[in-house]
Design an enzyme around this catalytic site. Sequence first.
Site, short mmCIF file in Angstrom:
data_model
loop_
_atom_site.label_atom_id
_atom_site.label_comp_id
_atom_site.label_asym_id
_atom_site.label_seq_id
_atom_site.Cartn_x
_atom_site.Cartn_y
_atom_site.Cartn_z
N CYS A 33 -19.27 51.43 17.34
CA CYS A 33 -20.47 50.96 18.03
C CYS A 33 -21.02 49.67 17.44
O CYS A 33 -21.29 48.71 18.15
CB CYS A 33 -21.55 52.04 18.08
SG CYS A 33 -22.23 52.52 16.48
N HIS A 87 -26.28 54.72 15.76
CA HIS A 87 -25.61 54.19 16.96
C HIS A 87 -26.34 52.96 17.45
O HIS A 87 -27.57 52.89 17.39
CB HIS A 87 -25.58 55.25 18.06
CG HIS A 87 -24.73 54.87 19.23
ND1 HIS A 87 -23.37 54.69 19.12
CD2 HIS A 87 -25.03 54.60 20.52
CE1 HIS A 87 -22.88 54.34 20.30
NE2 HIS A 87 -23.87 54.27 21.16
N HIS A 99 -21.78 50.21 25.28
CA HIS A 99 -21.56 50.62 23.90
C HIS A 99 -20.18 51.22 23.72
O HIS A 99 -19.53 51.63 24.68
CB HIS A 99 -22.64 51.61 23.45
CG HIS A 99 -22.79 52.83 24.30
ND1 HIS A 99 -23.46 53.94 23.88
CD2 HIS A 99 -22.37 53.14 25.55
CE1 HIS A 99 -23.46 54.87 24.82
NE2 HIS A 99 -22.81 54.40 25.84
#
Length: 131
Positions: A33, A87, A99
């Site tokens: 990510c 994240h 993402h």
Amino acid sequence: VCIGALAGKIEELKTYVTVPYVWGGTSPLGWDCSGFTQWALNYIGGVTIPRLSQDQALGGTYVDPYNMYAWQPGDVLCYSTGGTIGHTAVYLGDGMLMHALNENYGTLIQSVSYYESWDWGTTLVGVRRYL
């Protein structure tokens, strides 16, 4: 970055949804990510941002995470799992994010609201502007 050029780069960025999730990866051969957000901001805006999610959440300029109207394409969305930043995603505009989610799903484009309801253990805690 001018708005027209940024819009074009955001559209180009969307073509990278086929890239697999690779833990520690930082390129279109595979990324995690924060590797994706780092690569994406360099790609769309020519800026260098920190490598790790926790550091990305501390840099740039604060944007109100509770006011989506204040968000701009290219902003970094920072999510917490259990109290730590775990994240990050790139805001594409119009309520959409992109993402690198995990090994099962790879790189995705999802609506912010769908992602937040779907991945119920993850909470948006910050939005950072680097562009």
